[in-house]
Design an enzyme around this catalytic site. Structure first.
Site, PDB file in Angstrom:
ATOM      1  CD1 TRP A  27     -41.511 -50.083  94.027  1.00  0.00           C
ATOM      2  CD2 TRP A  27     -41.408 -52.511  93.969  1.00  0.00           C
ATOM      3  NE1 TRP A  27     -42.738 -50.575  93.786  1.00  0.00           N
ATOM      4  CE2 TRP A  27     -42.790 -52.102  94.012  1.00  0.00           C
ATOM      5  CE3 TRP A  27     -41.415 -53.882  93.926  1.00  0.00           C
ATOM      6  CZ2 TRP A  27     -43.905 -52.840  93.598  1.00  0.00           C
ATOM      7  CZ3 TRP A  27     -42.280 -54.794  93.923  1.00  0.00           C
ATOM      8  CH2 TRP A  27     -43.442 -54.312  93.613  1.00  0.00           C
ATOM      9  CG  ASN A  46     -51.847 -65.970  81.295  1.00  0.00           C
ATOM     10  OD1 ASN A  46     -51.705 -64.990  81.419  1.00  0.00           O
ATOM     11  ND2 ASN A  46     -52.750 -66.718  81.999  1.00  0.00           N
ATOM     12  CD  GLU A  94     -58.419 -66.987  80.459  1.00  0.00           C
ATOM     13  OE1 GLU A  94     -57.756 -65.594  80.655  1.00  0.00           O
ATOM     14  OE2 GLU A  94     -58.619 -67.387  81.369  1.00  0.00           O
ATOM     15  CD1 TRP A 153     -45.732 -52.297  90.265  1.00  0.00           C
ATOM     16  CD2 TRP A 153     -45.901 -52.073  88.222  1.00  0.00           C
ATOM     17  NE1 TRP A 153     -46.397 -51.172  90.171  1.00  0.00           N
ATOM     18  CE2 TRP A 153     -46.543 -50.907  88.688  1.00  0.00           C
ATOM     19  CE3 TRP A 153     -45.965 -52.114  86.659  1.00  0.00           C
ATOM     20  CZ2 TRP A 153     -47.221 -49.802  88.231  1.00  0.00           C
ATOM     21  CZ3 TRP A 153     -46.774 -51.043  86.149  1.00  0.00           C
ATOM     22  CH2 TRP A 153     -47.295 -49.856  86.788  1.00  0.00           C
ATOM     23  CD1 TRP A 176     -59.599 -63.343  82.363  1.00  0.00           C
ATOM     24  CD2 TRP A 176     -58.972 -61.583  83.641  1.00  0.00           C
ATOM     25  NE1 TRP A 176     -59.739 -63.524  83.894  1.00  0.00           N
ATOM     26  CE2 TRP A 176     -59.306 -62.581  84.651  1.00  0.00           C
ATOM     27  CE3 TRP A 176     -58.208 -60.414  84.142  1.00  0.00           C
ATOM     28  CZ2 TRP A 176     -58.985 -62.279  85.959  1.00  0.00           C
ATOM     29  CZ3 TRP A 176     -57.959 -60.428  85.752  1.00  0.00           C
ATOM     30  CH2 TRP A 176     -58.369 -61.496  86.595  1.00  0.00           C
ATOM     31  CD1 TRP A 201     -46.364 -56.516  83.022  1.00  0.00           C
ATOM     32  CD2 TRP A 201     -44.795 -57.240  84.856  1.00  0.00           C
ATOM     33  NE1 TRP A 201     -45.188 -57.346  82.656  1.00  0.00           N
ATOM     34  CE2 TRP A 201     -44.191 -57.755  83.759  1.00  0.00           C
ATOM     35  CE3 TRP A 201     -44.305 -57.263  86.153  1.00  0.00           C
ATOM     36  CZ2 TRP A 201     -43.171 -58.565  83.990  1.00  0.00           C
ATOM     37  CZ3 TRP A 201     -43.210 -58.197  86.244  1.00  0.00           C
ATOM     38  CH2 TRP A 201     -42.575 -58.638  85.205  1.00  0.00           C
TER      39      TRP A 201
HETATM   40  P1  FAD Z   1     -55.854 -67.168  74.989  1.00  0.00           P
HETATM   41  O1  FAD Z   1     -55.876 -67.921  76.176  1.00  0.00           O
HETATM   42  O2  FAD Z   1     -55.915 -67.797  73.646  1.00  0.00           O
HETATM   43  O3  FAD Z   1     -56.689 -66.049  75.170  1.00  0.00           O
HETATM   44  C1  FAD Z   1     -57.703 -65.264  74.047  1.00  0.00           C
HETATM   45  C2  FAD Z   1     -57.238 -63.953  74.248  1.00  0.00           C
HETATM   46  O4  FAD Z   1     -57.600 -63.266  75.327  1.00  0.00           O
HETATM   47  C3  FAD Z   1     -55.776 -63.467  74.151  1.00  0.00           C
HETATM   48  O5  FAD Z   1     -55.224 -63.415  72.680  1.00  0.00           O
HETATM   49  C4  FAD Z   1     -55.728 -62.170  74.821  1.00  0.00           C
HETATM   50  O6  FAD Z   1     -56.122 -61.027  73.871  1.00  0.00           O
HETATM   51  C5  FAD Z   1     -56.932 -62.245  75.780  1.00  0.00           C
HETATM   52  N1  FAD Z   1     -56.419 -62.600  77.086  1.00  0.00           N
HETATM   53  C6  FAD Z   1     -56.103 -63.916  77.537  1.00  0.00           C
HETATM   54  N2  FAD Z   1     -55.608 -63.940  78.815  1.00  0.00           N
HETATM   55  C7  FAD Z   1     -55.477 -62.507  79.181  1.00  0.00           C
HETATM   56  C8  FAD Z   1     -55.019 -61.732  80.501  1.00  0.00           C
HETATM   57  N3  FAD Z   1     -54.677 -62.428  81.457  1.00  0.00           N
HETATM   58  N4  FAD Z   1     -55.276 -60.415  80.257  1.00  0.00           N
HETATM   59  C9  FAD Z   1     -55.639 -59.944  79.462  1.00  0.00           C
HETATM   60  N5  FAD Z   1     -56.146 -60.365  78.116  1.00  0.00           N
HETATM   61  C10 FAD Z   1     -56.052 -61.589  78.165  1.00  0.00           C
HETATM   62  N6  FAD Z   1     -51.648 -60.144  77.000  1.00  0.00           N
HETATM   63  C11 FAD Z   1     -51.510 -59.006  76.012  1.00  0.00           C
HETATM   64  O7  FAD Z   1     -52.290 -59.412  75.217  1.00  0.00           O
HETATM   65  N7  FAD Z   1     -50.576 -58.225  76.018  1.00  0.00           N
HETATM   66  C12 FAD Z   1     -49.948 -58.029  76.863  1.00  0.00           C
HETATM   67  O8  FAD Z   1     -49.013 -57.250  76.837  1.00  0.00           O
HETATM   68  C13 FAD Z   1     -49.791 -58.939  78.222  1.00  0.00           C
HETATM   69  N8  FAD Z   1     -48.818 -58.824  79.079  1.00  0.00           N
HETATM   70  C14 FAD Z   1     -49.126 -59.696  80.308  1.00  0.00           C
HETATM   71  C15 FAD Z   1     -47.755 -59.443  81.430  1.00  0.00           C
HETATM   72  C16 FAD Z   1     -48.097 -60.414  82.307  1.00  0.00           C
HETATM   73  C17 FAD Z   1     -47.268 -60.232  83.392  1.00  0.00           C
HETATM   74  C18 FAD Z   1     -49.240 -61.399  82.338  1.00  0.00           C
HETATM   75  C19 FAD Z   1     -49.300 -62.235  83.646  1.00  0.00           C
HETATM   76  C20 FAD Z   1     -50.067 -61.512  81.417  1.00  0.00           C
HETATM   77  C21 FAD Z   1     -50.057 -60.657  80.277  1.00  0.00           C
HETATM   78  N9  FAD Z   1     -50.852 -60.548  79.212  1.00  0.00           N
HETATM   79  C22 FAD Z   1     -50.756 -59.848  77.964  1.00  0.00           C
HETATM   80  C23 FAD Z   1     -52.107 -61.729  79.362  1.00  0.00           C
HETATM   81  C24 FAD Z   1     -51.938 -62.832  78.620  1.00  0.00           C
HETATM   82  O9  FAD Z   1     -50.668 -63.559  79.146  1.00  0.00           O
HETATM   83  C25 FAD Z   1     -52.093 -63.087  77.207  1.00  0.00           C
HETATM   84  O10 FAD Z   1     -52.963 -62.402  76.554  1.00  0.00           O
HETATM   85  C26 FAD Z   1     -51.964 -64.387  76.780  1.00  0.00           C
HETATM   86  O11 FAD Z   1     -50.828 -65.290  77.203  1.00  0.00           O
HETATM   87  C27 FAD Z   1     -52.227 -64.559  75.230  1.00  0.00           C
HETATM   88  O12 FAD Z   1     -52.086 -65.896  74.695  1.00  0.00           O
HETATM   89  P2  FAD Z   1     -53.282 -66.444  73.816  1.00  0.00           P
HETATM   90  O13 FAD Z   1     -53.652 -65.578  72.736  1.00  0.00           O
HETATM   91  O14 FAD Z   1     -52.818 -67.628  73.375  1.00  0.00           O
HETATM   92  O15 FAD Z   1     -54.449 -66.405  74.991  1.00  0.00           O
END
Ligand code: FAD
Length: 456
Positions: free
Chosen positions: A305, A341, A274, A359, A277, A382
């Site tokens: 849209w 997420n 993650e 979006w 990602w 997005w």
């Molecule tokens: P954990 O599961 O603990 O993951 C650890 C770290 O990995 C996160 O803190 C984050 O830095 C990174 N990460 C995890 N999943 C993703 C992902 N899918 N994409 C990119 N990085 C990821 N994340 C943001 O940091 N900022 C945003 O503005 C953002 N906007 C989002 C918008 C949408 C529509 C979606 C679907 C996802 C978005 N995310 C964003 C990704 C993700 O949802 C969040 O990073 C995550 O929910 C953060 O929670 P966590 O720290 O507990 O994640």
């Protein structure tokens, strides 16, 4: 040993440990000026949203305390970097300027500043600090950017272990210069003060980040295989700390490889993917700096849209759609500045597919309300959900929020926490027919795809 002062310009790296720019300045051996700019003027700047401004205030306060403990101080200045940094160089007689890199549109500002200062005889050095892999080092067989996550992350892992995190400097020989008082920036909301839920949920700053990391390693990581369930705390919630660079991915990498039971290895690998990602999103941003406004797949420029009715958009924004998991997510966001997420994907799919709303409108709402609003991850995610992103696969994927809730919130813990009136008579009926709108969205995507095929 140099005698002219060094400047460290901090941006998305608000920490003293594992901060290569700060370390380089201290090693140079002369007094150090540490500065943060509130730059709302440089070309390409996107002003911070409300929740991010709230976070920044706390993060700067914490950083100033950490620097003071080491003997340094934090100067706050306001204005366009191209004016403020050279002016600070002139004012202090600095012989060197250090910063950690950024990867979006603002890297043009940095590149121009670097050339100009170097031409004036100032040492300027930039460092990789917020990504495990510099985006230009991970390229596909053809030398371009990866468009799909799995091969990208495989290529990252194949480069071997990331470097170890740097310790904080033992001390900083700080040179204090005049600057703004943090309160003058008015980053905190006053009338109304909507930040109560944020204060309850978060502790901005490196100390809060490390406490969160420890708590996650202890309690969350063992549950990480259940990370898709929004009703339990199985994810790290490190995202805002990473966004502001209070913690680096190198520090996370090192910590999750220490003192971990062997049975935790699968959860660790998933968690690090993650973080992967996040790296992938930055790789996309690096190759497309206009990621928050321009479709990665340009055939989506023709997507039909629909302008949302204000009442429909407001129902989505404030969690009154009549679709419980969506309302729970949007209220979690509004109250705490964060959303799980899985639920982010569900609410984004509803907006862009069932409601056919561009979006960019959803992205902008998240930009304003998320404490982790990130120029790469927000825009890339997005676009990924909308189908206009680098990876072509998700375009036909329309999440069914009812089935998603049954699967990931089976005991309704999440929905009942955020939508307590869900079973009561006052809870609204759904604003959209899920089945009809799904068919309509798929037809719109098919039309765009057919047009792209016949054009290309
Ligand atoms: P954990 O599961 O603990 O993951 C650890 C770290 O990995 C996160 O803190 C984050 O830095 C990174 N990460 C995890 N999943 C993703 C992902 N899918 N994409 C990119 N990085 C990821 N994340 C943001 O940091 N900022 C945003 O503005 C953002 N906007 C989002 C918008 C949408 C529509 C979606 C679907 C996802 C978005 N995310 C964003 C990704 C993700 O949802 C969040 O990073 C995550 O929910 C953060 O929670 P966590 O720290 O507990 O994640």
């Amino acid at each position: 040993m140099a005698s002219s002062p060094s400047i460290v310009w901090l941006r998305d790296d608000l920490r003293v440990a594992d901060n290569p720019a700060l370390t380089a300045a201290v090693e140079r051996g002369a007094p150090v000026v540490v500065v943060f700019l509130l730059d709302e003027q440089s070309p390409g700047v996107r002003p911070l949203g409300g929740a991010s401004r709230w976070w920044l205030h706390g993060s700067l306060q914490s950083l100033a305390d950490d620097l003071a403990e080491l003997g340094g101080s934090l100067a706050l200045r306001r204005g366009a970097a191209a004016e403020v940094i050279p002016a600070l160089v002139a004012e202090t007689g600095a012989g060197a300027v250090y910063w950690n890199r950024r990867y979006g549109a603002l890297r043009d500002v940095d590149a121009a500043l670097k050339s100009r200062l170097r031409a004036e005889g100032v040492v300027v050095e930039s460092f990789g600090a917020s990504l495990l892999h510099e985006p230009w080092t991970i390229t596909s067989g053809s030398g371009g950017a990866y468009r799909v996550f799995t091969p990208f992350w495989r290529a990252c892992l194949a480069t071997g272990e990331p470097r170890s995190p740097l310790p904080a400097p033992a001390s900083v020989d700080g040179l204090a210069v005049a600057g703004d008082a943090l309160d003058e920036w008015a980053l905190l909301p006053t009338r109304p003060d909507w930040a109560t839920g944020l204060r309850e949920a978060w502790t901005p700053g490196a100390e809060g980040a490390h406490a969160r990391l420890e708590q996650f390693v202890e309690h969350g990581l063992p549950l990480y295989h259940r990370r898709d369930e929004p009703g339990i705390e199985a994810t790290s919630r490190l995202s805002p700390h990473l966004r502001f660079g209070e913690l680096s991915p190198h520090q996370i990498w090192a910590r999750v490889h220490e003192r971990l039971a062997p049975e935790a290895a699968a959860n660790r690998a998933k968690f690090l993917s993650e973080i992967g990602w996040r790296e992938f999103s930055y790789s996309i941003l690096f190759h497309q700096p206009q990621l928050a406004s321009v479709n990665v797949r340009r055939d989506f420029d023709a997507f039909p849209w629909e302008a949302p009715e204000p009442a429909v958009l407001e129902a989505w924004q404030h969690g009154r759609t009549g679709i419980p998991i969506v309302d729970a997510g949007m209220r979690q966001l509004w109250t705490s500045g964060w959303m799980h997420n899985r639920v982010r994907m569900i609410v984004a799919s509803l907006l862009t597919k069932n409601l056919l709303v561009d979006w960019r409108i959803g992205e902008a709402w998240f930009w304003d309300t998320l404490v982790d609003a990130d120029e790469a991850s927000n825009a890339a995610s997005w676009q990924w959900v909308a189908g206009s992103g680098a990876d072509a696969a998700p375009y036909f994927r329309v999440f069914n929020p009812v089935l998603q809730a049954d699967r990931f919130d089976p005991d309704r813990a999440y929905v009942q926490r955020w939508v307590p009136e869900v079973d009561g008579p006052e809870y609204p009926r759904p604003i959209v027919d899920l089945a009809v709108s799904r068919t309509r969205a798929l037809a719109a995507y098919e039309a765009v795809k057919a047009a792209a095929l016949s054009a290309g």
